[in-house]
Design a protein around this motif. Structure first.
Motif, PDB file in Angstrom:
ATOM      1  N   PRO A  68       2.501   7.114   4.172  1.00 35.13           N
ATOM      2  CA  PRO A  68       2.253   6.313   5.374  1.00 35.13           C
ATOM      3  C   PRO A  68       1.029   6.781   6.155  1.00 35.13           C
ATOM      4  CG  PRO A  68       4.590   6.764   5.161  1.00 35.13           C
ATOM      5  CD  PRO A  68       3.900   7.578   4.099  1.00 35.13           C
ATOM      6  N   VAL A  69       0.808   8.094   6.206  1.00 32.82           N
ATOM      7  CA  VAL A  69      -0.351   8.620   6.937  1.00 32.82           C
ATOM      8  C   VAL A  69      -1.646   8.132   6.299  1.00 32.82           C
ATOM      9  CG1 VAL A  69      -1.604  10.703   7.599  1.00 32.82           C
ATOM     10  CG2 VAL A  69       0.891  10.659   7.749  1.00 32.82           C
ATOM     11  N   LYS A  70      -1.726   8.199   4.979  1.00 31.97           N
ATOM     12  CA  LYS A  70      -2.927   7.724   4.284  1.00 31.97           C
ATOM     13  C   LYS A  70      -3.083   6.213   4.443  1.00 31.97           C
ATOM     14  CE  LYS A  70      -3.103  11.384   0.777  1.00 31.97           C
ATOM     15  NZ  LYS A  70      -3.011  11.701  -0.677  1.00 31.97           N
ATOM     16  N   LEU A 129       0.807  -1.219   0.000  1.00 24.72           N
ATOM     17  CA  LEU A 129       0.000   0.000   0.000  1.00 24.72           C
ATOM     18  C   LEU A 129       0.841   1.271   0.000  1.00 24.72           C
ATOM     19  CD1 LEU A 129      -2.961   0.813  -0.034  1.00 24.72           C
ATOM     20  CD2 LEU A 129      -2.944   0.794   2.467  1.00 24.72           C
ATOM     21  N   VAL A 130       1.955   1.263   0.739  1.00 24.48           N
ATOM     22  CA  VAL A 130       2.762   2.485   0.831  1.00 24.48           C
ATOM     23  C   VAL A 130       3.552   2.769  -0.444  1.00 24.48           C
ATOM     24  CG1 VAL A 130       2.987   2.418   3.341  1.00 24.48           C
ATOM     25  CG2 VAL A 130       4.676   1.239   1.927  1.00 24.48           C
ATOM     26  N   GLN A 131       3.415   1.907  -1.427  1.00 19.62           N
ATOM     27  CA  GLN A 131       4.051   2.196  -2.713  1.00 19.62           C
ATOM     28  C   GLN A 131       3.332   3.323  -3.456  1.00 19.62           C
ATOM     29  OE1 GLN A 131       5.803  -1.633  -4.810  1.00 19.62           O
ATOM     30  NE2 GLN A 131       3.786  -2.099  -3.978  1.00 19.62           N
ATOM     31  N   CYS A 132       2.049   3.516  -3.143  1.00 18.72           N
ATOM     32  CA  CYS A 132       1.303   4.527  -3.893  1.00 18.72           C
ATOM     33  C   CYS A 132       0.611   5.559  -3.011  1.00 18.72           C
ATOM     34  CB  CYS A 132       0.279   3.863  -4.816  1.00 18.72           C
ATOM     35  SG  CYS A 132      -1.038   2.988  -3.975  1.00 18.72           S
ATOM     36  N   VAL A 133       0.631   5.384  -1.703  1.00 16.67           N
ATOM     37  CA  VAL A 133       0.074   6.401  -0.809  1.00 16.67           C
ATOM     38  C   VAL A 133       1.069   6.662   0.308  1.00 16.67           C
ATOM     39  CG1 VAL A 133      -2.319   5.749  -1.292  1.00 16.67           C
ATOM     40  CG2 VAL A 133      -1.141   4.737   0.668  1.00 16.67           C
ATOM     41  N   VAL A 172      -2.318   4.469   6.958  1.00 19.41           N
ATOM     42  CA  VAL A 172      -2.848   4.204   8.303  1.00 19.41           C
ATOM     43  C   VAL A 172      -4.372   4.182   8.281  1.00 19.41           C
ATOM     44  CG1 VAL A 172      -3.139   5.222  10.604  1.00 19.41           C
ATOM     45  CG2 VAL A 172      -0.860   5.051   9.589  1.00 19.41           C
ATOM     46  N   PHE A 173      -4.973   5.039   7.456  1.00 22.13           N
ATOM     47  CA  PHE A 173      -6.430   5.146   7.422  1.00 22.13           C
ATOM     48  C   PHE A 173      -7.078   4.264   6.351  1.00 22.13           C
ATOM     49  CE2 PHE A 173      -4.997   9.121   9.351  1.00 22.13           C
ATOM     50  CZ  PHE A 173      -5.783   9.139  10.499  1.00 22.13           C
ATOM     51  N   ILE A 174      -6.308   3.878   5.342  1.00 26.76           N
ATOM     52  CA  ILE A 174      -6.864   3.046   4.275  1.00 26.76           C
ATOM     53  C   ILE A 174      -6.792   1.560   4.619  1.00 26.76           C
ATOM     54  CG2 ILE A 174      -6.586   2.325   1.867  1.00 26.76           C
ATOM     55  CD1 ILE A 174      -5.573   5.147   1.255  1.00 26.76           C
ATOM     56  N   SER A 175      -5.652   1.117   5.123  1.00 32.23           N
ATOM     57  CA  SER A 175      -5.453  -0.319   5.371  1.00 32.23           C
ATOM     58  C   SER A 175      -6.456  -0.918   6.360  1.00 32.23           C
ATOM     59  CB  SER A 175      -4.019  -0.574   5.856  1.00 32.23           C
ATOM     60  OG  SER A 175      -3.784   0.033   7.110  1.00 32.23           O
ATOM     61  N   PRO A 176      -6.922  -0.176   7.382  1.00 30.32           N
ATOM     62  CA  PRO A 176      -7.887  -0.781   8.310  1.00 30.32           C
ATOM     63  C   PRO A 176      -9.202  -1.186   7.659  1.00 30.32           C
ATOM     64  CG  PRO A 176      -6.944   1.198   9.261  1.00 30.32           C
ATOM     65  CD  PRO A 176      -6.518   1.158   7.838  1.00 30.32           C
ATOM     66  N   PHE A 208      -8.902  -0.257  15.588  1.00 33.14           N
ATOM     67  CA  PHE A 208      -7.678  -0.922  16.030  1.00 33.14           C
ATOM     68  C   PHE A 208      -6.727  -1.127  14.856  1.00 33.14           C
ATOM     69  CE2 PHE A 208      -5.090  -4.728  16.355  1.00 33.14           C
ATOM     70  CZ  PHE A 208      -4.321  -4.397  17.457  1.00 33.14           C
ATOM     71  N   GLY A 209      -7.285  -1.437  13.682  1.00 36.88           N
ATOM     72  CA  GLY A 209      -6.453  -1.630  12.502  1.00 36.88           C
ATOM     73  C   GLY A 209      -5.634  -0.393  12.180  1.00 36.88           C
ATOM     74  N   ALA A 210      -6.234   0.783  12.381  1.00 35.56           N
ATOM     75  CA  ALA A 210      -5.515   2.036  12.143  1.00 35.56           C
ATOM     76  C   ALA A 210      -4.371   2.184  13.142  1.00 35.56           C
ATOM     77  CB  ALA A 210      -6.473   3.219  12.252  1.00 35.56           C
ATOM     78  N   TYR A 211      -4.649   1.869  14.392  1.00 29.61           N
ATOM     79  CA  TYR A 211      -3.618   1.961  15.432  1.00 29.61           C
ATOM     80  C   TYR A 211      -2.494   0.965  15.159  1.00 29.61           C
ATOM     81  CZ  TYR A 211      -1.479   1.618  20.098  1.00 29.61           C
ATOM     82  OH  TYR A 211      -0.599   1.590  21.152  1.00 29.61           O
ATOM     83  N   SER A 212      -2.864  -0.239  14.779  1.00 29.43           N
ATOM     84  CA  SER A 212      -1.875  -1.274  14.504  1.00 29.43           C
ATOM     85  C   SER A 212      -1.009  -0.902  13.299  1.00 29.43           C
ATOM     86  CB  SER A 212      -2.587  -2.609  14.256  1.00 29.43           C
ATOM     87  OG  SER A 212      -1.669  -3.666  14.186  1.00 29.43           O
ATOM     88  N   ALA A 213      -1.649  -0.362  12.262  1.00 28.28           N
ATOM     89  CA  ALA A 213      -0.900   0.076  11.079  1.00 28.28           C
ATOM     90  C   ALA A 213       0.053   1.213  11.445  1.00 28.28           C
ATOM     91  CB  ALA A 213      -1.866   0.533   9.986  1.00 28.28           C
TER      92      ALA A 213
END
Length: 291
Positions: A157-159, A151-155, A161-165, A203-208
């Motif tokens: 790290p901050v984004k 995911l961090v290849q195109c967004v 955190v909110f997308i991956s959850p 929690f997914g956002a926190y974990s990411a």
């Protein structure tokens, strides 16, 4: 990365998420999720995913990135900063659960936690191992260590955190199937699953955030295991307390949350964990997704 490439990355992340969930249902069985046979079969499934997920990441991540960093580094499995990543994020999470920890000590003896028999009993329980070891280990390996490098290849790290959850939260909606099969009315099962989706996404956002800030797999894994150990805060029990115990306990809930908010950034400073891969401690170098 171009927009087309980002859609490919999203498709890869979705594929990884769906594959994880589908692996739990490859076994044809009328038994519910808590039956020992179901747990053992799903252990096999997530073990396979534990191998498949990193391989999937290896083949999907850019060659340029692999030329700069090893797969182990991308997965957050590295030695530098390991000790700090094993302890500091756990301490941070304990601040968040300050109130629930106090409540838990009211119903469970702290002395029992220091008894070898307490842990021996738990470590021989397939239910305890599923909730506190297997689930956190397999989920963090797939949804953080394997998914976030893509995911961090195109967004940024901050984004991320909110997308991956969203992938992580959706992956928990399958519990509605087991609830309906066990006799829970569909509307109630949907409500329960919706609530679960909400807090698993948070929690997914926190974990990411922990994974990207520390650059370590162990940080979100330990935090995940601890959160599963604590469970969702029992506000009902606190409301049953008499005054002033009730107000003092709620005060600890607030104090813990406020402390966590203030400590979140300083205790996850990438410098502590020697992390320059996902979240640069300085601005002199471009972030990973822009390289």
């Amino acid at each position: 990365m171009e927009a087309t490439g980002c859609w490919v990355v999203v498709a890869e992340c979705l594929t990884l998420s769906v594959a994880y969930v589908c692996s739990l249902y490859v076994w044809s069985s009328p038994l519910n999720r808590d039956h020992p046979s179901t747990i053992k079969r799903r252990l096999v499934s997530v073990s396979v995913m534990g191998v498949v997920s990193p391989i999937f990441t290896y083949y999907c991540v850019s060659e340029e990135l692999l030329a700069k960093h090893s797969l182990w580094d991308l997965l957050g499995m590295r030695w530098p900063g390991l000790l700090a990543a094993s302890a500091v994020p756990l301490l941070l999470t304990m601040f968040l659960f300050l109130g629930p920890l106090v409540v838990k000590t009211q119903s469970e003896s702290l002395a029992a936690w220091t008894e070898p028999s307490y842990w021996l009993e738990n470590l021989t329980s397939i239910y305890w191992l599923r909730d506190h070891v297997i689930a956190p280990l397999s989920e963090e390996l797939t949804f953080r260590a394997s998914l976030l490098p893509l995911l961090v290849q195109c967004v940024s790290p901050v984004k991320a955190v909110f997308i991956s959850p969203m992938f992580f939260g959706v992956a928990h909606l399958h519990h509605i199937v087991g609830q309906v099969q066990s006799g829970v009315p569909f509307k109630r099962a949907a409500l329960i699953s919706g609530f679960q989706f909400s807090y698993t996404t948070l929690f997914g956002a926190y974990s990411a955030f922990l994974f990207l800030r520390t650059g370590h797999f162990v940080a979100p894994f330990i935090a995940h295991a601890f959160c599963n150990f604590m469970g969702f805060p029992d506000f009902g029990e606190v409301l049953s307390y008499s005054e002033p115990k009730r107000s003092l306990t709620f005060g600890l809930f607030v104090a813990g949350f406020v402390s966590w908010c203030f400590l979140l950034v300083p205790l996850t400073d990438p410098l502590i964990y020697q992390n320059t891969l996902y979240w640069e401690p300085c601005t002199s170098r471009p972030p990973l997704h822009a390289r």
